[in-house]
Design an enzyme around this catalytic site. Structure first.
Site, PDB file in Angstrom:
ATOM      1  N   VAL A   7       0.972  -0.986  -0.119  1.00  0.00           N
ATOM      2  CA  VAL A   7      -0.163   0.136   0.223  1.00  0.00           C
ATOM      3  C   VAL A   7       1.009   1.185   0.348  1.00  0.00           C
ATOM      4  CG1 VAL A   7      -1.633   1.747   1.622  1.00  0.00           C
ATOM      5  CG2 VAL A   7      -1.943  -0.729   1.441  1.00  0.00           C
ATOM      6  N   ASP A  45      -0.992  -3.326  19.973  1.00  0.00           N
ATOM      7  CA  ASP A  45       0.358  -2.392  19.320  1.00  0.00           C
ATOM      8  C   ASP A  45      -0.129  -1.284  18.141  1.00  0.00           C
ATOM      9  OD1 ASP A  45       2.535  -1.178  19.731  1.00  0.00           O
ATOM     10  OD2 ASP A  45       3.807  -1.964  17.656  1.00  0.00           O
ATOM     11  N   LYS A  47      -0.725   2.276  16.781  1.00  0.00           N
ATOM     12  CA  LYS A  47      -0.776   3.744  16.994  1.00  0.00           C
ATOM     13  C   LYS A  47      -0.442   4.558  15.278  1.00  0.00           C
ATOM     14  CE  LYS A  47       4.263   1.301  16.896  1.00  0.00           C
ATOM     15  NZ  LYS A  47       5.216   1.158  17.367  1.00  0.00           N
ATOM     16  N   ASN A  50       0.877   2.335  13.575  1.00  0.00           N
ATOM     17  CA  ASN A  50       0.739   1.548  12.441  1.00  0.00           C
ATOM     18  C   ASN A  50      -0.145   2.218  11.751  1.00  0.00           C
ATOM     19  OD1 ASN A  50       3.148  -0.257  13.021  1.00  0.00           O
ATOM     20  ND2 ASN A  50       1.798  -0.599  15.089  1.00  0.00           N
ATOM     21  N   ASP A  63       1.227  -3.817  10.414  1.00  0.00           N
ATOM     22  CA  ASP A  63       2.115  -4.128  11.722  1.00  0.00           C
ATOM     23  C   ASP A  63       1.170  -4.963  12.674  1.00  0.00           C
ATOM     24  OD1 ASP A  63       3.763  -5.444  13.258  1.00  0.00           O
ATOM     25  OD2 ASP A  63       4.856  -2.843  13.517  1.00  0.00           O
ATOM     26  N   THR A  85       4.440  -0.624  22.801  1.00  0.00           N
ATOM     27  CA  THR A  85       3.830   1.235  22.636  1.00  0.00           C
ATOM     28  C   THR A  85       3.523   1.551  23.925  1.00  0.00           C
ATOM     29  OG1 THR A  85       4.549   1.360  20.463  1.00  0.00           O
ATOM     30  CG2 THR A  85       4.835   3.377  21.336  1.00  0.00           C
TER      31      THR A  85
END
Length: 163
Positions: A7, A45, A47, A50, A63, A85
């Site tokens: 992408v 995760d 964030k 990602n 991710d 994170t």
């Protein structure tokens, strides 16, 4: 392993969006995360790094390296190991490493906060300092950092943190 198509675009950490567009993008991301949850997957995760907007403006979640399948409960990879994170993890994830749907909802709220305020809800000199703030402190309202934010968006962030 997971395989995804290529992408082309930019992660949310690399772009600035107006508050309304931030809310629209996070709505689309939340729908994708809901789909993952309905299929027994917790991302763990979420964030801005990602999440991506492609060249056509469509939002993508990326991710899934820390993602885990759930069988109706919480997930914990290894006792005592915290994954994720710190700036975007829920307090229970920071304390025990336990995650469930609510952990991802919190991370969605922290991401919206970051997009609106221009910084994550908690910052520090290292991961441990950030995790301590996540556990013991309340974040400033994003509206205090950016007065252009509509009160309803502030309320959405607050609701996500309350999960």
């Amino acid at each position: 392993f997971l395989t995804f198509r290529l992408v082309r675009g930019r992660t949310l950490s690399r772009i600035q969006l107006e508050p309304r567009r931030s809310a629209e993008v996070l709505r689309d991301i939340a729908e994708a995360v809901h789909y993952a949850h309905e299929n027994g997957v917790i991302h763990r995760d979420l964030k801005p790094q990602n999440m991506m907007l492609d060249e056509d403006g469509h939002a993508w979640v990326m991710d899934f390296g820390l993602a885990r399948a759930t069988a109706g409960g919480t997930t914990l990879t290894v006792p005592g190991v915290v994954l994720g994170t710190p700036e975007y993890m829920a307090p229970e994830q920071a304390v025990s490493g336990r995650t469930d749907r609510r952990s991802d909802v919190y991370a969605l709220g922290a991401t919206l906060y970051s997009l609106l305020a221009g910084r994550p809800p908690f910052e520090g000199k290292g991961a441990l300092e950030v995790m301590m703030k996540v556990v013991r402190d309340e974040p400033l309202s994003p509206r205090r950092l950016n007065p252009r934010i509509h009160p309803d968006l502030d309320a959405i962030v607050e609701k996500a943190f309350a999960q």
